[in-house]
Design a protein around this motif. Structure first.
Motif, mmCIF file in Angstrom:
data_model
loop_
_atom_site.group_PDB
_atom_site.id
_atom_site.type_symbol
_atom_site.label_atom_id
_atom_site.label_comp_id
_atom_site.label_asym_id
_atom_site.label_seq_id
_atom_site.Cartn_x
_atom_site.Cartn_y
_atom_site.Cartn_z
ATOM 1 N N GLU A 386 -21.959 30.263 27.087
ATOM 2 C CA GLU A 386 -23.166 30.428 26.276
ATOM 3 C C GLU A 386 -24.097 31.492 26.864
ATOM 4 O O GLU A 386 -24.736 32.251 26.136
ATOM 5 C CB GLU A 386 -23.892 29.082 26.197
ATOM 6 N N ASN A 390 -25.964 34.629 24.911
ATOM 7 C CA ASN A 390 -27.416 34.794 24.933
ATOM 8 C C ASN A 390 -27.789 36.202 25.384
ATOM 9 O O ASN A 390 -28.716 36.825 24.840
ATOM 10 C CB ASN A 390 -28.055 33.769 25.870
ATOM 11 N N SER A 391 -27.083 36.703 26.393
ATOM 12 C CA SER A 391 -27.350 38.068 26.855
ATOM 13 C C SER A 391 -27.026 39.090 25.773
ATOM 14 O O SER A 391 -27.741 40.092 25.598
ATOM 15 C CB SER A 391 -26.539 38.363 28.115
ATOM 16 N N THR A 394 -29.807 39.606 23.328
ATOM 17 C CA THR A 394 -30.819 40.530 23.857
ATOM 18 C C THR A 394 -30.319 41.963 23.841
ATOM 19 O O THR A 394 -31.057 42.899 23.481
ATOM 20 C CB THR A 394 -31.187 40.112 25.295
ATOM 21 N N PRO A 419 -25.159 26.967 19.364
ATOM 22 C CA PRO A 419 -26.326 27.639 19.963
ATOM 23 C C PRO A 419 -27.312 26.621 20.539
ATOM 24 O O PRO A 419 -27.633 25.625 19.902
ATOM 25 C CB PRO A 419 -26.941 28.414 18.798
ATOM 26 N N ASP A 422 -31.830 27.976 24.492
ATOM 27 C CA ASP A 422 -31.884 29.284 25.163
ATOM 28 C C ASP A 422 -31.423 30.404 24.231
ATOM 29 O O ASP A 422 -31.951 31.526 24.284
ATOM 30 C CB ASP A 422 -31.014 29.258 26.418
ATOM 31 N N THR A 423 -30.444 30.110 23.388
ATOM 32 C CA THR A 423 -29.964 31.115 22.446
ATOM 33 C C THR A 423 -31.056 31.486 21.447
ATOM 34 O O THR A 423 -31.312 32.660 21.176
ATOM 35 C CB THR A 423 -28.725 30.582 21.700
ATOM 36 N N SER A 426 -33.694 33.615 23.032
ATOM 37 C CA SER A 426 -33.282 35.023 23.139
ATOM 38 C C SER A 426 -33.513 35.759 21.824
ATOM 39 O O SER A 426 -33.991 36.907 21.799
ATOM 40 C CB SER A 426 -31.803 35.099 23.543
#
Length: 1564
Positions: A386, A390-391, A394, A419, A422-423, A426
């Protein structure tokens, strides 16, 4: 607010810590600079007297001690180590030495020499004593050293330590023996899983350190200094980790000052470990919100280079930590160069490394670079987690492709990853960077619809992004969206600090003003100063004075702060910002607020230390310009000490226009000279023109000067002046008294080490006073003597004695201790004495009592009763008391009661002691004489018998013994009597036996009612956890809701949530447990989490423990290292190195800083299984000592390696389910002459039994016994053996296994006993069922077996034997019992139907019909009807319904059946059959929601749609829970939901329906 400070007597104590006056933090007084930190803890031990209660373990001898764990009084070591007390004593002995090993770092030669002498003395005594060291310890040799610590050390440990000391004394080179001894000591440590760190008190020193020093003494020779440094380093790291961990968990941040302090300490001490480097690096990111990101990165680089320069070895975890810091500080770097650097250092990157490199590329919007790293991960078969997705969100957003960023969520779902919050954060940050508030709102709604709860801290990240992107106008809208959860304040404070650091003070101030909307516990509105942190950081970042003034004004006008300007001044002074401080003081004066002299002290402090007289004069000028005159304290402490002499100070101050003729300057001059120059002080005091002030104004300075000075002659002259001069003593006080009290105060203010160091100076000082004919009173002498004794300098006492007036010396002589008379008469001598007295016709009472006492010690009841009959006329009260107690110990209730009545007839006013009364109550209660026991309790009240703590423990055990026999009424009668009479206050312990009685009988409703009654009556809630777990297991939602509501009302919501959380974990309901932890405002309760973790470890519940650790990952203030340590401990117990390795990866992903004990534990697991350790393992003191002392040992032999590998391979095969391969491997090893460890044999036996291969398992057991004579099956293996034997019909063998298990002190599992009973029942063996029931009743540890297990299987046994009448009689008795509503024989009905026994079924059906028609008992007929329906025998069910129409009216049972069937798929046909047979068994508003649930469970969208339309057409209200379920089904199959999905969670609507149902029942 700011008040004048009137002149007070000068304190005689040094102020080594800053104080606060008028809101200003003042510097320490008595020293120009504060010393380095030191947290010395003084431990005071108080003696406690204890009465001679009877020993509760042997019940014969008087007790001399009390167990510190369970408070049971005992008489001797043998009783303490007895089997009745093994639970406490075993842990007590194991922890004794290990507790001593916790504190490391004392390496002084004196302490080592002392311990070495003690150990050598013990060894010599043991060699001369009969029985060796064991008998020596039993005789109490150690009691003279330290009753609290040394008395706990067991024989084996003392033997090892004394041998080590002997080797050191002889200076022999016995490296091999020393290594063996150290290995044995290490086994003691690892065998108990003891934590060698004490995070709560890392700097505490206690007597236990001496033991650790003695071990070092035996192993350190050539490199003692080096080991001492490493030991100190470990201690400092414990302190550092504790401080940082406490700060982070409490506030979510640390300060740069604290971090640098720890860094400098580590560098100064040398030998930095990899773990210390990891701690420092991980602290250089977002944990420093008050430091600009560039400075944080620079600090990280500085730490990296310096620690590496000092010799620390870096591994992949350090590089990962540095990557994390780069990401948090948004530092620009090349990920490929970073990888190249790792390769150059031969460090292999892991999954965490690649994840963070991807994040680095994405942070710069470089999707191509991120794709390169993704390729590396795929080549290495690393999972895409995950965090990577998430990265990528971004990355796409910063690359300008916001649509691709949004589509990442769909890609995640396709990959099977839902998701997370944190997702969504982002994605929210991506929209916030571009100021797209419409999509921000849409994303927030999408997260809520996905049942993904975003917390306030998530929204704060969005606010920070908006601020940095320049979209300040949108931040108020996001602030309004915050729910102000309980943990809001620390997170919001960190956000405010970060905003100020980046220059967004106005946004920070707006957020600050949202704080008052919160409910702050235990703080009155008048005392809330919410802006402290805000003001402090504005001052630190040098915000303009105008803005600080505006913020202070706004805070005060909004009633957020009582005195913001004063606090701003305090912060400026603390930061030594002179210009800002002066400007703020001007603001105070403009607001008509006073400015006092001590406001300037912080500014003067640094200049005094540097002797910067120019700066000091400038500050004094500023004071004068502001109209503030320096007082005595300011001049004497912060001005005059900076000048070389008082003359120079006078001249400089005169030039500044300061008047020198004031009394304040004169007093300050005396104070200054007292500290620096006693000779000049004496000259000043003896000047005729000098106006001498009273001693009270500068006594503290005198004492400080005396302590520092080595000028004994000047000390004597000044002391003589104090004794002779009337001007220094004041009015109505004799000068001799002033001088005497000065001497006392001087010694009182000198610490122990200082007195010992200056012993020669003090001796010379007292001697010179005697020569000057200075005398003191006897009272002053006694005070000084006590101080010197406490400071361990008795030699000085004789010098002080010489100062006492001769006429008073007689009154201070030493008292002569009285020696206690010793000796005991033997029994034969006493009996001979008795005969002599009888022949002389003299009273026999005293000797008779002594004989009875001796017989009582020998437990000779028969002889004692015979003696009583022979001399009944000579019996006295004491003799009766002895006999009564002896009868109680032998459970001779009739004799005890008879003796008590005889004693009362002799003298009704006499009372027994509390121990004997309680022993009598226990004996009477156990033997069914409850009313007689109540009479004894009433007599205790009438005769004012007082009960102590040990007596309350005895009462608890008394009530528990009654509970073991199921005496609910008896317990209630005794409890009510005890509490009503006031013999004892109600406690949770005393209330719990009544609850225990209900739990043992599986009556949860009764247990809950009793617990609630105890809370309402006595404010105690006994055994509520056990009750809740039982309710969750039974699925009794109504009782569970009742319990939860009650706990929440009485103990608070937090307690209720934790109780429910643990109950869900225990029963495998992890999703519900997660919902509990996600409750806003919930904080970590370390004690409660530890309790459940230890429970999981002891019962080998790896899944529940892992779930708890995962679920609590974001729990506020949760100690993550502690949580992972629990899992690793269980991995060690199960030897699961793969699991341990995955835990290490998770810890890195979560950025957890492991303590040294965690690293040692993980390294031990990996090394044991032949795996490489991926980090530097910090050495323990005994490992480093052994390395210094001994030479490298030879490698282990090939056979040992082979055995080790064989054990590992066999255990691995068992865990992977390859039992046959493991069995063949064992046979091959046996043919080769190799043997395994007992754990490997036991594991293979368990695996074979689990597959039913009982013959192979027994062969393995025989092999194990042939190699290991003491081998025996573990409790798990024995339980599996019983189950397997029962399944194969080998009931006799299974019964023998059960009995052997009990003989080995194992507790059988409920499943094993149930399977054995079922086997007996299926074979018609009633005798076997009765035998098992008898065994279970005699079991000390109840198994919580239902009584219906025995009843149902007895009925099945009768049916098997063809005795249908007896089975029918059992059925009659069960269903006609008073509690028939809660019992059922459905198990019997189902087994009969499965076996196809028509005759038995007809008989049971006829009995059910008779019960229904004659006694209106419809439960058996309903149970049979439901079983027929459940087995798809619809026609038979229809026939049963026709014969017993009342079944259709049992709506509660039918709805309960409907509810059970709705839980699992494929049950729609049975429900439709029920609806066909009984169309109106319940209302549509009840039926339709269950049908909807069945369709959702079956994933039958079409049927669910049709039902929804039918409910709308028929006008049946569709509840929100059904709509929520239907909407989730639409979403699951990929269709658009045609209606708005209810926004709340499933639990919310379920609770709402439950509450509505309960209200409707109440109304009805």
């Amino acid at each position: 607010m700011l008040t004048d400070i009137s002149p007070k007597e000068e304190s005689t104590d040094l102020e080594l810590e800053p104080s606060i006056r008028d809101g200003i933090i003042l510097p320490p007084r008595g020293a120009t600079a504060a010393p380095p930190y030191h947290d010395h803890t003084t431990v005071e031990t108080k003696d406690k007297s204890m009465g001679r209660a009877v020993c509760m373990l042997c019940n014969c001898r008087p007790s001399l001690y009390t167990c510190p764990r369970c408070n049971v009084p005992y008489c001797s070591l043998s009783c303490y180590k007895s089997s009745e007390h093994s639970v406490c004593s075993e842990d007590f002995y194991k922890e004794a030495v290990l507790q001593e090993l916790k504190e490391m770092g004392k390496t002084e030669a004196e302490g080592k020499k002392k311990m070495q002498d003690i150990l050598l003395g013990l060894r010599k005594k043991s060699q001369n004593a009969d029985g060796g060291m064991e008998s020596l310890l039993k005789e109490g040799v150690l009691s003279g050293e330290s009753e609290h610590e040394d008395s706990k050390i067991n024989v084996a440990t003392i033997e090892l330590l004394s041998r080590l000391a002997e080797l050191q004394e002889a200076d022999e080179e016995n490296a091999e023996e020393i290594e063996n001894i150290l290995r044995e000591l290490q086994k003691i440590g690892t065998g108990n899983n003891v934590d060698f760190e004490d995070d709560d008190a890392p700097d505490e020193e206690d007597e236990g350190t001496d033991l650790e020093e003695s071990l070092q003494l035996a192993t350190e020779r050539q490199e003692e200094a080096s080991a001492a440094v490493r030991s100190k380093q470990a201690q400092q790291f414990d302190w550092a980790l504790g401080k940082l961990d406490s700060s982070v968990r409490r506030t979510g941040r640390i300060t740069k000052t604290l971090l640098l302090r720890i860094f400098h300490d580590i560098c100064r001490n040398g030998y930095p470990s990899g773990n210390q480097a990891l701690l420092l690096l991980r602290s250089c990111g977002s944990l420093l919100p008050e430091v600009p990101p560039a400075d944080r990165t620079e600090l990280a680089h500085r730490i990296w280079e310096k620690i590496q320069e000092l010799g620390a070895q870096y591994d992949v975890s350090h590089y990962n930590a540095l990557l994390k810091v780069y990401l948090q500080n948004e530092f620009s770097f090349s990920p490929m160069d970073f990888l190249a650097k790792m390769e150059a250092e031969k460090i292999l990157p892991n999954r965490v490394t690649y994840q963070r490199l991807i994040a680095a590329y994405c942070q710069n919007g470089d999707i191509e670079g991120a794709s390169t790293i993704l390729g590396f991960m795929k080549n290495k078969d690393l999972p895409i987690t995950e965090a990577v997705f998430n990265s990528l969100v971004t990355g796409h957003a910063r690359a300008g492709d916001i649509e691709s960023a949004k589509n990442i969520l769909a890609v995640m779902r396709n990959a099977g990853i839902e998701p997370s919050p944190d997702t969504y954060v982002s994605l929210l940050n991506a929209y916030a960077e571009s100021g797209d508030m419409e999509n921000v709102k849409a994303t927030l709604e999408a997260a809520e619809n996905a049942d993904c709860s975003l917390m306030d801290r998530d929204l704060m990240q969005v606010i920070f992004t908006l601020a940095k992107a320049g979209h300040h106008e949108h931040t108020p809208e996001m602030v309004e969206r915050m729910r102000h959860e309980r943990g809001y304040i620390p997170d919001a404070m960190n956000l405010c600090l970060s905003l100020i650091t980046h220059g967004y003070e106005d946004i920070s101030f707006h957020i600050l003003k949202s704080f008052p909307t919160l409910q702050i516990d235990n703080v009155s509105p008048d005392s809330v100063n919410l802006g402290n942190f805000f003001i402090r950081h504005c001052v630190a970042m040098e915000t303009s004075i105008e803005k600080i003034g505006q913020y202070c004004k706004g805070l005060q006008e909004a009633n957020l702060h009582t005195s913001p300007l004063v606090f701003a001044l305090s912060c400026a002074l603390e930061a030594k910002k002179t210009v800002m401080s002066i400007e703020l003081m001007k603001m105070l004066i403009d607001q008509k607020m006073p400015v006092r002299p001590h406001f300037f002290w912080p500014l003067l402090t640094a200049h005094v230390a540097d002797r910067n007289t120019t700066a000091i004069v400038e500050i004094v000028k500023a004071m004068q310009d502001l109209g503030v005159a320096p007082d005595v304290d300011t001049l004497s402490t912060y001005v005059l000490p900076a000048f070389p002499s008082s003359q120079e100070a006078r001249q400089a101050l005169m030039d500044a226009g300061i008047s020198l003729e004031s009394e304040g300057f004169l007093s300050s001059e005396v104070r200054s000279l007292a500290i620096k120059d006693l000779a000049s002080l004496y000259n000043l005091l003896t000047e005729v023109s000098f106006p001498t002030p009273e001693l009270i104004s500068f006594r503290g300075s005198f004492i400080m000067g005396f302590r520092k000075s080595s000028d004994v002659e000047s000390m004597v002259k000044i002391t003589e002046l104090l004794f002779r001069s009337e001007s220094l003593s004041g009015e109505n006080v004799k000068s001799a008294e002033v001088g005497g009290f000065f001497l006392y105060n001087l010694i009182e203010n000198m610490p122990e080490k200082e007195v010992q160091a200056q012993e020669d100076k003090l001796r010379k000082y007292f001697s010179r006073l005697r020569e000057q004919n200075i005398t003191i009173t006897a009272n002053i002498y006694r005070g000084i003597r006590n101080l010197l004794e406490a400071r361990h300098v008795p030699e000085l006492i004789k010098d002080v004695v010489s100062l006492v007036e001769p006429k008073e010396r007689v009154s201070i002589g030493q008292a002569v201790p009285r020696v206690a008379q010793e000796g005991e008469n033997k029994l034969l001598m006493l009996e001979k004495k008795l005969e002599e007295l009888k022949s002389e016709n003299k009273p026999l009472g005293s000797v008779l009592k002594q004989i009875l006492q001796a017989l009582s010690v020998e437990e000779n009841l028969q002889r004692a009763l015979e003696l009583k009959q022979q001399h009944e006329q000579d019996m006295n009260i004491a003799a009766y008391a002895i006999l009564i107690n002896l009868c109680c110990r032998h459970d001779n209730v009739e004799e005890a009661l008879g003796l008590k009545r005889e004693m009362s007839r002799m003298d009704s006013s006499v009372a027994l002691d509390a121990n004997k009364y309680i022993a009598l109550v226990k004996t009477l209660s156990k033997n069914g004489k409850v009313e007689e026991a109540v009479d004894i309790l009433k007599e205790m009240k009438e005769k004012d018998v007082l009960l102590g703590d040990s007596h309350l423990t005895m009462l608890f055990h008394t009530l528990n013994s009654v509970a073991a026999k199921g005496g609910v009424d008896a317990i209630r009668r005794l409890q009510d009597t005890i509490f009503t009479l006031g013999l004892a206050k109600p406690t949770a312990n005393l209330c719990s036996p009544l609850v225990t009685a209900y739990l043992d009988s599986n009556d949860l409703s009764g247990a809950l009612d009793v617990a609630m009654e105890c809370q309402q009556r006595y404010k105690h809630l006994p055994r509520i956890h056990d009750i809740i777990v039982g309710l969750v297991q039974q699925g009794d939602t109504e009782l569970l809701q009742k319990a939860m509501d009650f706990v929440s009302q009485e103990r608070g919501e937090m307690t209720m949530l934790y109780d429910l959380f643990f109950a869900f974990l225990q029963t495998g309901r992890y999703r519900e447990a997660r919902k509990i932890i996600e409750t806003p405002g919930l904080r970590a309760k370390s004690g409660r989490l530890q309790w459940y973790a230890e429970k999981c470890i002891s019962s080998n519940q790896i899944e529940a423990l892992e779930q708890m650790v995962e679920i609590t990952s974001k729990l506020f203030e949760c100690d993550r290292d502690e949580m992972y340590n629990y899992v690793l401990r269980l991995c060690k117990d199960t030897n699961d190195w793969q699991k341990a390795e995955s835990i290490w990866t998770k810890m890195q992903e979560e950025n957890v800083i492991p303590r040294e004990r965690t690293l040692h534990l993980l390294a031990d697991i990996l090394k044991t299984n032949g795996q490489e350790v991926p980090f530097e393992v910090p050495q323990t003191w005994y490992e480093s000592s052994a390395t210094q002392k001994t030479k490298p040992t030879a490698t282990v032999s090939n056979s040992t390696d082979l055995n080790s590998n064989l054990n590992v391979k066999l255990l691995t095969l068992c865990k992977r389910g390859k039992t046959k391969e493991a069995y063949e491997l064992l046979k091959e090893a046996n043919r080769s002459g190799l043997s395994l460890g007992p754990a490997s044999y036991d594991q293979l036996i368990r695996a074979l039994l689990a597959e039913g291969a009982i013959k192979d398992a027994m062969e393995v057991k025989d092999l194990a016994t042939s190699h290991i004579h003491s081998f025996k099956l573990s409790d798990i293996a024995t339980n599996l053996l019983i189950i397997t034997q029962s399944k194969k019909g080998q009931v006799e063998d299974a019964l023998l296994s059960l009995k052997s298990m009990l003989q080995a002190d194992y507790v059988p599992s409920s499943l094993a006993v149930t399977r054995l009973l079922q086997a007996f029942g299926s074979q018609g063996r009633l005798d076997g069922i009765k035998e098992v029931e008898r065994i279970m009743k005699g079991l000390n540890t109840p198994l919580n077996l239902s009584s219906m297990v025995f009843i149902n299987n007895s009925a099945l046994a009768h049916i098997h034997n063809g005795d249908l009448e007896s089975a029918a009689e059992i059925m009659d008795s069960v269903y006609q019992s008073p509690d028939s509503a809660s019992v059922s024989m459905s198990f019997v009905f189902r087994k009969v139907l499965e076996d196809g026994n028509d005759a038995a079924f007809d008989k049971l059906s006829a009995t059910a019909e008779r019960l229904a028609n004659h006694f209106a008992c419809y439960r058996p007929a309903s149970d049979i009807f439901i079983q027929l329906l459940d087995m798809d025998k619809v026609e038979d069910a229809k026939f049963m319904l026709a014969r017993c129409n009342a079944v259709a009216e049992q709506k509660d049972l039918l709805v309960s059946y409907l509810s059970r069937k709705a839980q699992s798929p494929g049950q729609l046909g049975k429900i439709k059959a029920l609806m066909t047979l009984i169309p109106d068994f319940t209302e549509k508003k009840v039926l339709y929601p269950y049908l909807m649930k069945i369709h959702v469970v079956d994933k039958d969208l079409e049927s669910a749609k049709a039902l929804h339309e039918q409910m709308q057409q028929e006008g049946v209200e569709v509840d929100e829970l059904s709509l929520k379920r239907l909407a989730s089904l639409y979403r699951e199959v990929g269709e658009t939901c045609p209606f708005s999905e209810p926004p709340e969670s499933f639990k919310f609507y379920a609770d709402k329906l439950r509450e509505k149902h309960s209200k409707s029942q109440t109304t009805e």
